[in-house]
Design a protein around this motif. Structure first.
Motif, PDB file in Angstrom:
ATOM      1  N   GLN A   1      -7.233 -38.946 -29.127  1.00 51.53           N
ATOM      2  CA  GLN A   1      -6.125 -39.859 -28.828  1.00 51.53           C
ATOM      3  C   GLN A   1      -6.274 -41.159 -29.607  1.00 51.53           C
ATOM      4  OE1 GLN A   1      -3.519 -38.804 -26.606  1.00 51.53           O
ATOM      5  NE2 GLN A   1      -4.641 -36.934 -27.086  1.00 51.53           N
ATOM      6  N   GLY A   2      -7.128 -41.158 -30.636  1.00 54.02           N
ATOM      7  CA  GLY A   2      -7.363 -42.341 -31.448  1.00 54.02           C
ATOM      8  C   GLY A   2      -8.097 -41.963 -32.722  1.00 54.02           C
ATOM      9  N   ASP A   3      -8.767 -42.915 -33.318  1.00 55.77           N
ATOM     10  CA  ASP A   3      -9.439 -42.743 -34.598  1.00 55.77           C
ATOM     11  C   ASP A   3     -10.879 -42.271 -34.395  1.00 55.77           C
ATOM     12  OD1 ASP A   3      -9.952 -42.786 -37.290  1.00 55.77           O
ATOM     13  OD2 ASP A   3     -10.118 -44.967 -37.437  1.00 55.77           O
ATOM     14  N   TYR A   4     -11.038 -41.021 -33.990  1.00 54.80           N
ATOM     15  CA  TYR A   4     -12.349 -40.414 -33.763  1.00 54.80           C
ATOM     16  C   TYR A   4     -12.185 -38.905 -33.777  1.00 54.80           C
ATOM     17  CZ  TYR A   4     -10.650 -39.872 -28.957  1.00 54.80           C
ATOM     18  OH  TYR A   4      -9.910 -39.544 -27.856  1.00 54.80           O
ATOM     19  N   VAL A   5     -13.292 -38.185 -33.722  1.00 51.53           N
ATOM     20  CA  VAL A   5     -13.246 -36.725 -33.636  1.00 51.53           C
ATOM     21  C   VAL A   5     -13.611 -36.299 -32.219  1.00 51.53           C
ATOM     22  CG1 VAL A   5     -13.725 -36.336 -36.086  1.00 51.53           C
ATOM     23  CG2 VAL A   5     -15.632 -36.471 -34.466  1.00 51.53           C
ATOM     24  N   ALA A   6     -13.140 -35.139 -31.826  1.00 54.98           N
ATOM     25  CA  ALA A   6     -13.403 -34.639 -30.474  1.00 54.98           C
ATOM     26  C   ALA A   6     -14.873 -34.283 -30.281  1.00 54.98           C
ATOM     27  CB  ALA A   6     -12.522 -33.426 -30.172  1.00 54.98           C
ATOM     28  N   ALA A   7     -15.520 -33.842 -31.345  1.00 50.99           N
ATOM     29  CA  ALA A   7     -16.947 -33.511 -31.276  1.00 50.99           C
ATOM     30  C   ALA A   7     -17.532 -33.589 -32.678  1.00 50.99           C
ATOM     31  CB  ALA A   7     -17.165 -32.124 -30.690  1.00 50.99           C
TER      32      ALA A   7
ATOM     33  N   ILE B   1     -24.577 -30.808 -30.798  1.00 50.02           N
ATOM     34  CA  ILE B   1     -23.153 -31.144 -30.799  1.00 50.02           C
ATOM     35  C   ILE B   1     -22.946 -32.241 -29.772  1.00 50.02           C
ATOM     36  CG2 ILE B   1     -20.799 -30.349 -30.380  1.00 50.02           C
ATOM     37  CD1 ILE B   1     -21.812 -27.508 -31.106  1.00 50.02           C
ATOM     38  N   TYR B   2     -22.326 -33.332 -30.213  1.00 51.22           N
ATOM     39  CA  TYR B   2     -22.015 -34.472 -29.348  1.00 51.22           C
ATOM     40  C   TYR B   2     -20.505 -34.525 -29.176  1.00 51.22           C
ATOM     41  CZ  TYR B   2     -26.682 -36.023 -30.720  1.00 51.22           C
ATOM     42  OH  TYR B   2     -28.026 -36.108 -30.933  1.00 51.22           O
ATOM     43  N   THR B   3     -20.030 -34.547 -27.953  1.00 55.02           N
ATOM     44  CA  THR B   3     -18.584 -34.654 -27.755  1.00 55.02           C
ATOM     45  C   THR B   3     -18.199 -36.105 -27.501  1.00 55.02           C
ATOM     46  OG1 THR B   3     -18.468 -34.417 -25.338  1.00 55.02           O
ATOM     47  CG2 THR B   3     -18.557 -32.366 -26.654  1.00 55.02           C
ATOM     48  N   ALA B   4     -16.954 -36.390 -27.797  1.00 53.81           N
ATOM     49  CA  ALA B   4     -16.364 -37.653 -27.370  1.00 53.81           C
ATOM     50  C   ALA B   4     -16.140 -37.564 -25.867  1.00 53.81           C
ATOM     51  CB  ALA B   4     -15.031 -37.875 -28.090  1.00 53.81           C
ATOM     52  N   GLY B   5     -15.849 -38.668 -25.250  1.00 55.47           N
ATOM     53  CA  GLY B   5     -15.493 -38.636 -23.838  1.00 55.47           C
ATOM     54  C   GLY B   5     -14.157 -37.937 -23.674  1.00 55.47           C
ATOM     55  N   MET B   6     -14.108 -36.991 -22.759  1.00 57.06           N
ATOM     56  CA  MET B   6     -12.888 -36.213 -22.528  1.00 57.06           C
ATOM     57  C   MET B   6     -12.325 -36.506 -21.145  1.00 57.06           C
ATOM     58  SD  MET B   6     -12.192 -34.415 -25.174  1.00 57.06           S
ATOM     59  CE  MET B   6     -13.072 -34.420 -26.724  1.00 57.06           C
ATOM     60  N   THR B   7     -11.033 -36.704 -21.112  1.00 58.15           N
ATOM     61  CA  THR B   7     -10.325 -36.977 -19.870  1.00 58.15           C
ATOM     62  C   THR B   7      -9.543 -35.726 -19.463  1.00 58.15           C
ATOM     63  OG1 THR B   7      -8.522 -37.930 -21.172  1.00 58.15           O
ATOM     64  CG2 THR B   7     -10.180 -39.470 -20.301  1.00 58.15           C
TER      65      THR B   7
END
Length: 137
Positions: free
Chosen positions: A8-14, A21-27
């Motif tokens: 939802q912005g300027d980043y990758v999901a993982a 593997i590191y994920t972004a925070g998921m809502t």
């Protein structure tokens, strides 16, 4: 990517680095739309089960989208569960238990991980929960 959660912005999901593997925070979003909003209230923890499970499913899917053909997640190493709750709320770990149960259902013993449940003053999109994973191949 195979249709996992969209940033939802300027980043990758993982992000994959070596065997991790590191994920972004998921809502709790579906097709980019927030499905659950608002803080968690004392006495209403069970009402947030599906929100937590959806956020966790999104995090797991983001991690799985980084796998190559024939690979699998060997273990979820750690999970951070951010909980937006009313002032004075103290049952963050009970909310995080829904995510732990989801990972165990999906991955068996490979889903049992260390975790941290953190209370926050708010989350993106007014989500009640946000979940981040670190997984090993």
């Amino acid at each position: 990517m195979s249709g996992g959660p969209s940033p939802q912005g300027d980043y990758v999901a993982a992000k994959r680095h070596g065997g991790l593997i590191y994920t972004a925070g998921m809502t709790p979003r579906e097709s980019g739309r927030m499905m659950f909003e608002g803080p968690v209230h004392s006495g209403e923890i069970e009402a947030h089960r599906e929100a937590v499970r959806l956020a966790c499913a999104n995090a797991l899917r983001a991690a799985e989208d980084r796998l190559e053909v024939g690979e699998e997640i060997a273990a979820v190493l750690t999970m951070t569960v951010y909980v937006w709750a009313e002032e004075g709320f103290g049952a963050h770990s009970k909310v995080a238990d829904f995510a732990s149960a989801y990972l165990r259902e999906q991955l068996g013993d490979r889903g049992i991980c260390s975790r941290c449940a953190i209370g926050v003053a708010g989350l993106p999109g007014n989500a009640p929960v946000e979940i981040q994973l670190v997984a090993a191949l």
